[in-house]
Design a protein around this motif. Structure first.
Motif, short mmCIF file in Angstrom:
data_model
loop_
_atom_site.label_atom_id
_atom_site.label_comp_id
_atom_site.label_asym_id
_atom_site.label_seq_id
_atom_site.Cartn_x
_atom_site.Cartn_y
_atom_site.Cartn_z
N CYS A 78 0.82 -1.22 0.00
CA CYS A 78 0.00 0.00 0.00
C CYS A 78 0.85 1.27 0.00
O CYS A 78 0.31 2.36 -0.17
CB CYS A 78 -0.85 0.05 1.26
SG CYS A 78 -2.47 -0.59 1.02
N GLY A 79 2.13 1.14 0.28
CA GLY A 79 2.96 2.33 0.36
C GLY A 79 2.99 2.95 1.75
O GLY A 79 3.45 4.07 1.92
N PRO A 83 10.10 0.38 1.55
CA PRO A 83 11.06 -0.73 1.56
C PRO A 83 12.44 -0.28 1.99
O PRO A 83 12.88 0.81 1.64
CB PRO A 83 11.08 -1.20 0.10
CG PRO A 83 10.11 -0.39 -0.65
CD PRO A 83 9.61 0.70 0.21
N GLY A 86 14.86 -3.19 -2.25
CA GLY A 86 13.89 -3.72 -3.20
C GLY A 86 12.80 -2.72 -3.51
O GLY A 86 12.90 -1.55 -3.14
N SER A 87 11.77 -3.17 -4.21
CA SER A 87 10.75 -2.22 -4.63
C SER A 87 9.39 -2.87 -4.75
O SER A 87 9.25 -4.08 -4.82
CB SER A 87 11.15 -1.62 -5.99
OG SER A 87 11.16 -2.64 -6.96
N VAL A 88 8.38 -2.00 -4.73
CA VAL A 88 6.99 -2.40 -5.00
C VAL A 88 6.56 -1.55 -6.18
O VAL A 88 6.72 -0.34 -6.15
CB VAL A 88 6.08 -2.10 -3.80
CG1 VAL A 88 4.64 -2.42 -4.13
CG2 VAL A 88 6.54 -2.85 -2.57
N ARG A 89 6.03 -2.17 -7.19
CA ARG A 89 5.57 -1.41 -8.35
C ARG A 89 4.16 -1.82 -8.72
O ARG A 89 3.79 -2.98 -8.61
CB ARG A 89 6.45 -1.67 -9.57
CG ARG A 89 7.79 -1.01 -9.53
CD ARG A 89 8.69 -1.65 -10.57
NE ARG A 89 10.07 -1.28 -10.36
CZ ARG A 89 10.62 -0.16 -10.84
NH1 ARG A 89 9.90 0.66 -11.55
NH2 ARG A 89 11.88 0.12 -10.59
N SER A 90 3.38 -0.84 -9.15
CA SER A 90 2.05 -1.14 -9.67
C SER A 90 1.67 -0.02 -10.62
O SER A 90 2.24 1.07 -10.57
CB SER A 90 1.05 -1.25 -8.54
OG SER A 90 0.89 0.00 -7.92
N SER B 4 1.82 5.05 -6.36
CA SER B 4 1.69 3.83 -7.13
C SER B 4 3.06 3.26 -7.45
O SER B 4 3.18 2.11 -7.82
CB SER B 4 0.89 4.07 -8.40
OG SER B 4 1.07 5.37 -8.85
N THR B 6 6.91 2.85 -5.84
CA THR B 6 7.90 3.09 -4.80
C THR B 6 9.21 2.60 -5.38
O THR B 6 9.44 1.42 -5.48
CB THR B 6 7.55 2.29 -3.54
OG1 THR B 6 6.18 2.51 -3.27
CG2 THR B 6 8.37 2.76 -2.37
N ARG B 8 13.25 2.44 -5.51
CA ARG B 8 14.46 2.61 -4.72
C ARG B 8 15.34 3.67 -5.38
O ARG B 8 15.45 3.74 -6.59
CB ARG B 8 15.21 1.28 -4.67
CG ARG B 8 16.44 1.29 -3.83
CD ARG B 8 16.84 -0.14 -3.55
NE ARG B 8 16.74 -0.95 -4.76
CZ ARG B 8 17.79 -1.62 -5.27
NH1 ARG B 8 18.94 -1.57 -4.70
NH2 ARG B 8 17.63 -2.36 -6.34
N ARG B 265 10.38 8.60 5.02
CA ARG B 265 10.35 7.15 4.81
C ARG B 265 10.34 6.38 6.13
O ARG B 265 10.11 5.18 6.15
CB ARG B 265 11.58 6.72 4.02
CG ARG B 265 11.56 7.18 2.58
CD ARG B 265 12.89 6.88 1.91
NE ARG B 265 13.13 5.45 1.83
CZ ARG B 265 12.68 4.68 0.85
NH1 ARG B 265 11.98 5.21 -0.12
NH2 ARG B 265 12.92 3.40 0.82
#
Lengths: 354, 271
Positions: A78-79, A83, A86-90, B4, B6, B8, B265
């Motif tokens: 959800c943000g 992190p 690494g990363s979260v992407r959508s 939408s 994030t 690095r 963050r």
């Protein structure tokens, strides 16, 4: 439409007050992630190198015991948590429901909370007003929507939270485990709403301890263990492996118990396993297989049937005392065995006479 | 609203800038949140937010009655001096305290939704401006007894209020994250604000020389009060005070920008 994690790692700083006793040498590894040092300061590695990719229509179930990182993963998606590596992407916004106490104003009315949640999701006042009747209908709260949310029962608040979040969800939805806790009627509504949500090829991630619910609404599962991915694949495969491990942990506990309290000799006069006809209690006509060896220090058993070819086939497992309904497959002459799981010894035997 | 992506390595400055841009685009959200805060405070009261104006008016009346006896100034001058000074002070003091708690107050939201943090900072600032606007009403009524003639110089108080606005925003961005990280700071700030009340010329007039005049001169709070009080009470533009306020605002904005960008963050982990 996609949602993906690449090597997602989340480290929580351990907030230690000057007087808090916390011994880093003897930490309990059964729950929670590993304790590591980042820049010389203690951190808990809540998620360790988690990677997966979801596409349109994917419904991912998260399983794992308490403290395995499920909620952290949902929040990272959800943000809410950023992190550490690494990363979260959508390609769409991710909406989430975590806890009815988070992200609601308990003193404000249900209506005001609908407005606030709609604004968060980026809706205009007109869009929110248009969504209100649908939410009110789904939540089934009627006049209660004018009352402050703290006057709601846990279940009512849950219904409203779920209705609001799904109504304003922006294609990608994550939900925490409490969603599986509602009453049966509510759970049916959840399954129904989720299924219609999926028909629009949206993505959903749901953490739950309710495997029955996960089997109904997910197509894939991810098993987290101490922040690491233990297994990831089709729901049935992952849940079977997860349940098998839970079973083997129970068996290990039974073995430990048997070391202290060995099984007593079962006298010939005690009937440990028997069959009884059943035609009531809402069940179809049939028979019930019942067993009772709990007085003889038996805590984990396995029931099986001897097939035509003489092969033994497992029916179910259970504790020292219990019963199991047998369907129309029961035929005269079939033999059933009761085995102690600890040492596989046959402690009961019965043949169906017809 | 949500992030939408994030990614690095994205610069903390551009990410922070994005947060503020997103937050400013949803004024309805922080306005409604601030309104809820105010409603929570006065829920189930008959008079509601009118209590803000009533309690302020009573406070000022009693203060003028008691401390006016000790003042050499005329009663009317002292009354306006206290009304404006205490009104501005009560805004600044509650703004500083609320700035400290801006994130802590919204803990449940920070852990439950991915709303950009400036929403909570603007919510805290706006909540105080809502209260202040009622206090300003009482101040406007009090100006009916203004001892000096009305001149256009009174309008110079408006840029003073704008300076207050700028301060309220950077104060939140600076103090909210620091107080989440260091809880002691919250109590340190609360204690020092209580002390500041006595060393700031609110109930006493600084005069031209002596210890009190010196104390007032080195206290930035004096200058914050002067930029609103002097145009209204004495029809003049306090140039020195404006220089002090301008400098404090400039330094504050820089400190707040650095603090916000370097903590954004980590807030969810600290809180």
């Amino acid at each position: 439409m996609y949602l993906e994690c690449n090597g997602l790692t989340v480290d929580f700083p351990v907030r230690k007050g000057p007087k808090d006793p916390f011994d880093f040498e003897s930490h309990n590894l059964e729950t929670g992630g590993e304790i590591i040092a980042v820049d010389g300061k203690p951190h808990v590695r809540a998620l360790d190198d988690v990677s997966f990719a979801l596409g349109a229509g994917d419904r991912l179930g998260l399983v794992g015991h308490n403290g395995s990182g499920k909620s952290t993963l949902l929040r990272a998606l959800c943000g809410i948590y950023h992190p550490s590596r690494g990363s979260v992407r959508s390609d769409h916004d991710v909406s989430g429901i975590f806890n009815i106490h988070l992200g609601f104003r308990p003193e404000a009315s249900g209506y005001r909370n609908i407005l606030l949640k709609g604004l968060i999701a980026g809706r205009t006042h007109a869009e929110i007003a248009a969504a209100v009747p649908g939410i009110a209908e789904f939540a089934g709260l009627g006049p209660y929507l004018h009352l402050p949310m703290h006057a709601y029962s846990q279940g009512m608040a849950m219904r409203l939270a779920f209705a609001i979040t799904t109504a304003f969800a922006n294609h990608i939805l994550v939900m925490d485990e409490w969603i599986g806790a509602g009453d049966v009627n509510f759970q049916d509504k959840v399954v129904e709403r989720m299924n219609s949500f999926f028909e629009s090829a949206d993505i959903c991630v749901i953490a739950s301890h309710n495997n029955r619910l996960l089997r109904k609404i997910t197509n894939r599962c991810l098993w987290l263990d101490a922040g690491r991915v233990r297994a990831h694949g089709p729901t049935e495969e992952v849940l079977n492996a997860y349940e098998a491990e839970a079973m083997s942990i129970k068996l290990e506990a039974a073995r430990q118990a048997a070391l202290l309290r060995p099984r007593l000799e079962i006298p010939a006069t005690h009937r440990a396993l028997w069959l009884a006809p059943s035609g009531h209690g809402g069940l179809a006509d049939g028979h019930v297989l019942a067993w009772d060896a709990s007085d003889y220090n038996v805590s984990s058993v396995r029931l099986s049937v001897i097939g035509d070819a003489g092969n033994e086939q497992m029916i179910c497992t259970g504790i020292g005392r219990g019963s199991k309904f047998l369907g129309p497959w029961l035929k005269p002459g079939m033999a059933f065995l009761l085995r102690d799981n600890v040492d596989d010894a046959v402690i009961g035997r019965v043949v169906f006479e017809g | 609203m949500h992030q939408s992506q994030t990614v690095r390595g994205a610069s903390p400055w551009s990410a922070a800038w994005q947060d503020w841009k997103q937050a400013i685009r949803v004024p309805a959200l922080w306005m409604n949140l601030a309104l809820e805060d105010l409603r929570d405070r006065y829920r189930r009261t008959v008079l509601g937010v009118a209590w803000i104006a009533i309690s302020f008016a009573l406070f000022v009346a009693v203060k003028v009655l008691v401390f006016g006896q000790m003042s050499v100034a005329s009663t009317r001058e002292f009354a306006i001096f206290v009304t404006i000074g205490f009104g501005a002070w009560s805004f600044i003091s509650s703004m500083v305290t609320d700035a400290c708690g801006a994130y802590l107050h919204s803990r449940a939201w920070i852990l439950g939704t991915a709303v950009p943090y400036p929403v909570y900072l603007l919510q805290a600032a706006l909540r105080n401006w809502m209260v202040f606007s009622l206090v300003l009403l009482v101040m406007a009524v009090a100006l009916f007894w203004k001892p000096t003639p009305w001149t256009p110089a009174a309008f110079l108080a408006i840029p003073g209020l704008l300076a207050y606005f700028v301060t309220s925003v950077w104060l939140s961005a600076l103090l909210a994250p620091l107080c989440v990280r260091y809880h002691d700071l919250l109590h340190a700030v609360q204690t020092s604000m209580r002390l500041m009340f006595f060393i700031t010329p609110i109930l006493w007039m600084p005069g031209q020389s002596g210890v009190l005049a010196e104390l007032a001169r080195i206290n930035p709070m004096t200058h914050y009060l002067a930029i609103v009080r002097d145009p209204l009470l004495y029809n003049h533009w306090p140039a020195t005070s404006w220089r002090v306020v301008g400098l404090v605002n400039a330094l504050g904005i820089v400190a707040a920008a650095i603090t916000y960008a370097s903590t954004r963050r980590k807030i969810a982990f600290w809180i």
